[in-house]
Design an enzyme around this catalytic site. Structure first.
Site, PDB file in Angstrom:
ATOM      1  N   GLY A 208      37.299  -8.078  71.292  1.00 15.07           N
ATOM      2  CA  GLY A 208      36.313  -8.726  72.158  1.00 15.07           C
ATOM      3  C   GLY A 208      35.093  -7.893  72.483  1.00 15.07           C
ATOM      4  O   GLY A 208      34.266  -8.304  73.298  1.00 15.07           O
ATOM      5  N   ASP A 332      27.932  -0.219  66.252  1.00 16.35           N
ATOM      6  CA  ASP A 332      29.136  -0.983  65.882  1.00 16.35           C
ATOM      7  C   ASP A 332      30.022  -0.187  64.931  1.00 16.35           C
ATOM      8  O   ASP A 332      30.669  -0.748  64.060  1.00 16.35           O
ATOM      9  CB  ASP A 332      28.751  -2.350  65.271  1.00 16.35           C
ATOM     10  CG  ASP A 332      29.938  -3.311  65.199  1.00 16.35           C
ATOM     11  OD1 ASP A 332      30.974  -3.038  65.834  1.00 16.35           O
ATOM     12  OD2 ASP A 332      29.838  -4.322  64.486  1.00 16.35           O
ATOM     13  N   HIS A 642      27.937 -21.653  63.748  1.00  9.23           N
ATOM     14  CA  HIS A 642      27.458 -22.745  62.895  1.00  9.23           C
ATOM     15  C   HIS A 642      26.302 -22.327  61.997  1.00  9.23           C
ATOM     16  O   HIS A 642      25.975 -23.041  61.052  1.00  9.23           O
ATOM     17  CB  HIS A 642      27.064 -23.957  63.748  1.00  9.23           C
ATOM     18  CG  HIS A 642      28.249 -24.648  64.346  1.00  9.23           C
ATOM     19  ND1 HIS A 642      28.996 -25.556  63.644  1.00  9.23           N
ATOM     20  CD2 HIS A 642      28.830 -24.534  65.561  1.00  9.23           C
ATOM     21  CE1 HIS A 642      29.993 -25.990  64.419  1.00  9.23           C
ATOM     22  NE2 HIS A 642      29.916 -25.377  65.581  1.00  9.23           N
TER      23      HIS A 642
HETATM   24 CA    CA Z   1      32.527  -4.728  66.288  1.00 12.66          CA
END
Ligand code: CA
Length: 713
Positions: A208, A332, A642
């Site tokens: 998350g 990230d 989407h």
């Molecule tokens: Ca990640």
């Protein structure tokens, strides 16, 4: 009785007697009889595949060699198993490594459904559907996947998308106990990772970090499900006290005035490992939320324990050592990739090592007894750091390349990493690691006006992938062209590449290696590929028509070696497949495919039928202001899954510029009442008002009208 059969039975009989002290007669084998003794001695019964990575050292390598370089040409289908759950055929990603013990395969698929199938025929023995709350689909950044189960002493453990750790009976699939692992049900937690067994406990993490949660793992008694301990991977607001001593230590590595609202990230969703001899549990932690450190921890700092490898005492939950791969993480650069243990000779010394190829692009070898860095070298092109300093163990960050606060930066690897979750394998015979690598650059840009936004993504770094769109092309000038999906054989001792095999695909699968001198990998284009372990030569290519992202496994039954893989495209790439991917052509119907020598053809799935005409949208009065508002809402809440509109959209996620009349009719009920939540379309009543939904609908009608008018011309 064949020798092989005999070899299978002896340890089983020992195990059966061991379970029943004083028992005079051998009892029938208890299904799912895996324990520590048996797992540690996995090489004595190589016909089994008893943990995600086969043995406790998690190498994703098998000593089996009946299928080898000389005969692999005849490899073909032995059986297939079609995934079904109470929602019908599964069209989402399958990422698990099945477990095979005593002729039964245990595995899990999308929506955390668990099944036991006959490993010889593929016949279903039982299926357990935890009926996860469909609204959690929206809380999952990267599809409703599940990366596998653990089988232990007659029980099967799974973490469900909606946060429960469930224990079911290996013989019947009946639920024995379930524990709620979530500390906060409003936050965007999900579970997609597999549990890990260590010292009689089941350990489970969560996911998350793209949305904003605080990472942690929880441990439960494997037998009873009783909660044992929780280890947070990042600190919370110190004003609320420290849950455990490591949080005080970690909080000193960040700004006291950090932003606590987004939770900080550091979630644990990858494959863990456990060394019973050292009694250490190895856990990789994820990326930060928000990505930019200038918002999260404005004064900077390492921000422990983001993007780290932790060694934890499973009895107490106390940290024994930690190694942070990316201090002050802001790209990230998750370190939840699979952890492989090995004993190897380095500089003339026998070392107990741990290997990981995390997203940041460096291949790490650590001493797993104490966390000392042995070596780290880039296994893909890397420009965010120049090297890893051997003395300090820290990356030498190239700020000019990597600091995207003031201007956009072309950084590699990007958010998918140099290697993501599809497991690498280590072949102790060739001494090589086989890594499904990604060579891809991204332009990172700072998003202004940071404020935590509950109910949606909180990355606050815009990421534009290669190949770059025309208006971003200038960022790539002067840098080498990316190669994308490349399988690499890597010598960990010398820290250098031995061979490479680029293969097209949006995301290719995890890797299996065997003593048949073979390396197996699936591709999102629908192939099972088999390579020579020392040369990388492609020896066999089997077309399945289904995108494969999971790692293959192998086992032996009645003298026959099988290779099995879960086939089903999905995960982070679910929402943006390419033209080359199997899902663009065939329906993404999840299957387990098992192969053997002399096997048959793989039946292709039904052809993907896409409506090439857009139906007329409903007649409705449209207001420019509402359309404008709807467009912004679409960008905030819808485009994540989407995507864009029109042709080039190969995903199984519906294109909202071509909605059917019934979808228009149900539009408000879908968004506000969760009418389709059972199929993975969440309700958005927590963040969208009826007026928002009306605006969104007007925007989508305006887009569909344009397409409809164009079509008439
Ligand atoms: Ca990640």
């Amino acid at each position: 009785m064949t020798i092989d059969r005999f070899r299978t039975l002896v340890p089983l009989l020992i195990a059966a007697f061991g379970l029943l002290p004083g028992c005079q007669n051998p009892r029938p084998v208890v299904p799912g009889s895996i324990d520590e003794k048996r797992l540690v001695r996995a090489d004595e019964e190589p016909q089994q595949w008893m943990s995600l990575g086969r043995n406790f050292i998690q190498q994703h390598h098998s000593p089996l060699k009946k299928i080898d370089t000389a005969n692999v040409a005849t490899l073909g289908l032995a059986w297939e198993y079609n995934f079904l759950n109470s929602r019908g055929k599964v069209n989402r990603g399958l990422e698990a490594s099945p477990i095979v013990v005593d002729g039964v395969m245990y595995t899990s698929g999308a929506w955390s459904v668990v099944m036991a199938v006959d490993a010889k025929t593929g016949a279903e023995i039982w299926r357990y559907d935890p009926n996860v709350d469909g609204r959690y689909a929206r809380k999952a950044c990267c599809d409703v996947v599940n990366r596998g189960v653990q089988v232990w002493q007659g029980k099967v453990y799974v973490g469900t998308l909606d946060g429960y750790l469930v224990c079911v009976d290996a013989a019947t699939g009946k639920e024995i106990w379930r524990a709620d692992t979530f500390t906060d049900r409003k936050a965007f937690y999900t579970i997609t990772g597999a549990p890990q067994i260590a010292a009689g406990k089941v350990i489970i993490g969560n996911a998350g970090a793209e949305f904003g949660v605080r990472g942690y793992i929880s441990a439960y008694d494997a037998e009873t499900g009783k909660f044992s301990w929780r280890f947070y991977t990042v600190p919370g607001d110190p004003a609320n006290g420290y849950e455990h001593p490591e949080m005080e230590m970690a909080s000193k590595t960040g700004d006291p005035k950090s932003d606590w609202s987004a939770g900080g990230g550091g979630t644990v969703w990858g494959q863990m490992a456990y060394d019973p001899e050292l009694n250490l549990l190895y856990v990789g932690t994820g990326n930060a939320t928000p990505y930019p450190i200038w918002y999260r921890s404005p004064a900077g700092g390492d921000n422990l324990f983001l993007a780290s490898i932790l060694a934890i005492d499973p009895d107490t939950g106390r940290l024994k050592w930690h190694y942070q791969t990316t201090p002050g993480e802001m790209w990230d650069f998750t370190a939840t990739m699979n952890i492989v243990l090995a004993d190897m000779k380095i500089n003339g010394q026998n070392r107990k090592v741990l290997m990981q190829a995390p997203k940041n692009g460096f291949f790490y070898i650590l001493d797993r007894t104490n966390g000392e860095l042995i070596s780290a070298k880039p296994f893909v092109p890397v420009n965010w750091a120049d090297s890893v300093d051997h003395k300090t163990g820290r990356p030498v960050v190239n700020m000019a390349n990597a600091w995207y606060k003031d201007s956009g930066k072309y950084i590699f690897p990007g958010p998918p990493g140099g290697h993501s979750w599809p497991p690498m394998s280590f072949n102790p015979t060739t001494g090589l690691v086989y890594i499904p690598t990604i060579d891809m650059a991204f332009v990172y840009e700072n998003e202004d006006n940071y404020k935590f936004r509950p109910g949606r993504d909180n990355m606050f770094a815009r990421q534009t992938p290669t190949p770059l769109p025309p208006d971003y092309a200038h960022y790539g000038k002067g840098w080498p062209e990316p190669e994308y999906e490349v399988l690499k054989a890597w010598d960990p001792v010398k820290q250098k590449e031995v061979w490479r095999m680029p293969f097209p695909g949006t995301q290719n699968g995890g890797v299996l290696s065997t003593d048949g001198h073979l390396v197996f990998q699936g591709s999102s284009t629908g192939y099972l590929l088999v390579m020579n372990a020392t040369t990388g030569q492609l020896l066999k290519k089997i077309y399945t028509g289904t995108g494969i992202v999971a790692p293959p496994i192998t086992y032996e039954l009645e003298g026959e070696q099988y290779v099995a893989v879960m086939a089903g495209y999905g995960g982070a790439v679910l929402f943006f497949p390419g033209e080359q991917d199997a899902v663009a052509k065939y329906r993404n119907e999840g299957r387990i495919l098992a192969f053997k020598l002399g096997g048959g053809e793989v039946p292709l799935p039904p052809v993907q039928k896409r409506a090439d005409t857009v139906s007329a949208p409903p007649a409705k009065a449209l207001h420019p202001k509402q359309i404008e508002k709807g467009m912004l809402l679409y960008r905030s809440y819808c485009s994540f899954c989407h995507g864009g509109f029109g042709s080039g959209h190969y995903s199984e996620v519906p294109d909202l510029s071509a909605m059917a009349p019934v979808t228009h009719e149900w539009f408000s009920d879908i968004l506000l009442k969760g009418k389709l939540s059972y199929y993975g379309m969440s309700d958005f009543s927590d963040v969208l008002s009826p007026d928002d939904v009306e605006a969104l609908h007007q925007f989508l009608i305006s887009v569909q009208s344009k397409r409809y008018q164009q079509q008439k011309k």
